[in-house]
Design a protein around this motif. Structure first.
Motif, PDB file in Angstrom:
ATOM      1  N   ASP A 202      40.079  32.846  32.074  1.00  0.00           N
ATOM      2  CA  ASP A 202      40.277  34.195  32.612  1.00  0.00           C
ATOM      3  C   ASP A 202      40.669  35.182  31.517  1.00  0.00           C
ATOM      4  N   THR A 213      40.276  34.932  38.292  1.00  0.00           N
ATOM      5  CA  THR A 213      39.108  34.558  39.087  1.00  0.00           C
ATOM      6  C   THR A 213      39.564  34.269  40.507  1.00  0.00           C
ATOM      7  N   GLU A 217      32.240  32.586  41.886  1.00  0.00           N
ATOM      8  CA  GLU A 217      31.223  33.627  41.836  1.00  0.00           C
ATOM      9  C   GLU A 217      29.810  33.053  41.773  1.00  0.00           C
TER      10      GLU A 217
END
Length: 603
Positions: A202, A213, A217
């Motif tokens: 991250d 996050t 995704e």
């Protein structure tokens, strides 16, 4: 990572030493790279041009001065805290001796941080929990008593005190979170190693700044398993694509429906999944639905202003809709900032003698009167805006990640700290959640437009005053708007407080229907009838006082969508006409919905 299950069955084993060594070497290398990047930015002055961009120090300096000026209040607060701790120690001692006791303080029912049974069953963790709740209650109460709620300084001190309290919760730390301790013991620390990998990933994703996050995704694809209502892009300019949706009924209402979404977020919150898509539902109700899909601007849009969003957005879209359908009128919907633009549009049309082009206007969670902007107001003061404008005009836009961080701070326990615990302490992968995918699909804001919006609307609250704000060559006067209007607000909305949206609805001089939904800025709007969730309030009261209006209102179970459907049908042109197929009219289809603009992601 090695499989945590050893040959003995369910008993966990140590991670494989070779894998562990490789993981630690990789972590060390990545950490060194991040540190070098951090030092480079410090040396070149790329971190922050101002020491206190959010002007937090002024709030806490003011609070310190008030504390020094009122020692009696501080002594009283300290004595009350001491009494609470004595009662807590007595309570804990009785539990340790095996006696049944009632908790001195309980977490709010909506607080999910203390769900693990150990917070109630274990005396030590119960004491830690209650000690935190007592201290946080004392701290927030002291700040409130000293600063009050009237001034911006007071609201800012209260807001950042709550950020501090949330950050210091025992659930956020390894040694004071029983669930994390249990997981660490069972996995022999593999959760912490995995969590460190997540943290570094991250930090790398944010180029040295933490970008948490929130969801997987890779689990979603715009135009695939989300945002998939059939339709065509029928118009495109530098600011937007106009989508016309394919009909699902043989005949449709005569008057078409055009939706103006906000450009702070992408439009597809209105078309996320089949089961909760407002767009798909409106199509099923026999509307010819069009929606604006805004571009995700870059530095070349630096000087794009509010005027441009009006002219290249709804005005050009209305021309296209009327050309495609042949109808002289449209029904309009504006959501959040799109609703604010809708209000400006209605006043602009009236000033130019074109008010008859709109049959009705619907505002979702829209502020026109910004006198009470809610918690977003803590970010709106001259000093903060000076810093923000410096950043925006230097790069040409407000970065989408900065906007996302601002909104996440409004619900820090849900949108920050729960992921810190899940991702970094528990070492778990983020759960695939479509709403959080949308939330993380950031959009940028052009510098000129956003500066105008924050200063003229939020800071100066000038939009409500007739003739004070000029857009596209017209002095905007919302009191001239006579278009039948439907205002939908949400009772727990922390972005557009319903009391403010109610006041904005009073500015129009035409007939208005105000409906208050339960829940917040998103769930209050995206509430399909089939879900049978929440409720809404409707009142025949003409009171201009929001609380008196609510007192006189009638509560209705379930979604407000059917109420809106009945209302808008009265403005839908009466007779039905054959369904309109996208691309078969005067404007050919350019590409399939959802189009290319919505797929442009901020790296």
């Amino acid at each position: 990572m090695a499989d945590q299950q050893g040959s003995t069955g369910d008993h966990p084993t140590h991670p494989d030493p070779n894998e562990f060594a490789h993981a630690m070497a990789d972590i060390a290398e990545r950490s060194q790279r991040l540190m070098n990047d951090f030092m480079r930015r410090q040396a070149t002055g790329q971190m922050m041009p101002f020491g206190d961009p959010l002007n937090v120090s002024e709030a806490f300096l003011d609070m310190t001065a008030r504390m020094m000026a009122n020692p009696a209040k501080i002594m009283e607060a300290q004595f009350n805290l001491w009494q609470d701790y004595m009662a807590l120690w007595q309570n804990a001692a009785q539990r340790w001796l095996g006696q049944e006791t009632e908790p001195l303080v309980r977490p709010d029912k909506s607080d999910h941080r203390f769900r693990d049974d150990m917070w109630q069953e274990n005396e030590v963790f119960d004491f830690i929990k209650q000690s935190y709740l007592v201290t946080s209650r004392w701290m927030l109460g002291l700040v409130h008593d000293l600063e009050g709620e009237e001034s911006l300084i007071g609201r800012k001190a209260d807001f950042y005190a709550r950020q501090l309290v949330d950050a210091m919760a025992p659930t956020n730390f390894l040694m004071t979170n029983p669930e994390v301790l249990r997981t660490t013991f069972e996995s022999k620390g593999e959760n912490l190693l995995k969590g460190l990998e997540h943290l570094l990933a991250d930090l790398e994703r944010g180029k040295g700044q933490l970008r948490i996050t929130m969801t997987d995704e890779q689990a979603f694809a715009v135009g695939g398993n989300i945002v998939n209502t059939p339709g065509k892009v029928v118009l495109q300019n530098r600011l937007m694509q106009l989508i016309q949706y394919s009909p699902s009924t043989e005949t449709v209402h005569k008057t078409p429906l055009l939706i103006i979404p906000p450009w702070i977020n992408k439009y597809y919150i209105l078309d996320l999944r089949e089961k909760n898509s407002f767009v798909r539902w409106a199509v099923s109700q026999g509307h010819t639905v069009f929606i604006i899909s805004w571009v995700n601007p870059d530095e070349t849009y630096r000087d794009t202003g509010f005027d441009d969003y009006l002219q290249l957005g709804p005005l050009e879209a209305m021309d296209a809709v009327q050309k495609i359908t042949g109808e002289p009128q449209v029904n309009l919907i504006g959501y959040c900032l799109g609703g604010t633009l809708l209000g400006v549009l209605l006043a602009w049309l009236h000033a130019n003698g074109q008010q008859d082009r709109v049959a009705s206007a619907t505002h979702f969670t829209t502020m026109l009167d910004f006198s009470d902007p809610g918690e977003l107001g803590v970010f709106i003061d001259p000093e903060t805006l000076d810093h923000l404008e410096h950043e925006m005009f230097e790069r040409g836009y407000l970065d989408g990640a900065e906007m996302a961080t601002t909104f996440n701070m409004l619900r820090s326990n849900d949108l920050i700290w729960s992921f810190v615990v899940n991702n970094y302490l528990m070492g778990k992968e983020p759960f695939p959640f479509d709403l959080l995918y949308w939330n993380s699909d950031s959009t940028r804001m052009p510098a000129a437009m956003h500066s105008f919006y924050l200063r003229r609307c939020y800071l100066e609250n000038a939009l409500k005053d007739p003739g004070t704000v000029s857009v596209a060559g017209v002095d905007i006067d919302l009191t001239t708007v006579k278009t039948p209007s439907y205002f939908l607000s949400a009772r727990e909305d922390h972005i557009a407080p319903w009391v403010s949206t109610f006041r904005g609805a009073q500015l129009y001089s035409g007939p208005t229907r105000f409906v208050l939904a339960a829940s917040g800025h998103i769930a209050g709007v995206i509430n399909p009838p089939a879900a049978n969730k929440y409720c809404h309030w409707i009142s025949a009261s003409r009171s201009k006082d929001p609380e008196k209006w609510l007192t006189a209102a009638t509560k209705h179970d379930g979604s407000w969508w059917p109420d809106w459907a009945k209302w808008v049908e009265r403005h839908a042109g009466g007779a039905q006409v054959p369904a309109r197929i996208p691309g078969e009219g005067p404007l050919p289809a350019l590409e399939d919905a959802p189009g290319s603009y919505v797929k442009m992601r901020v790296a």
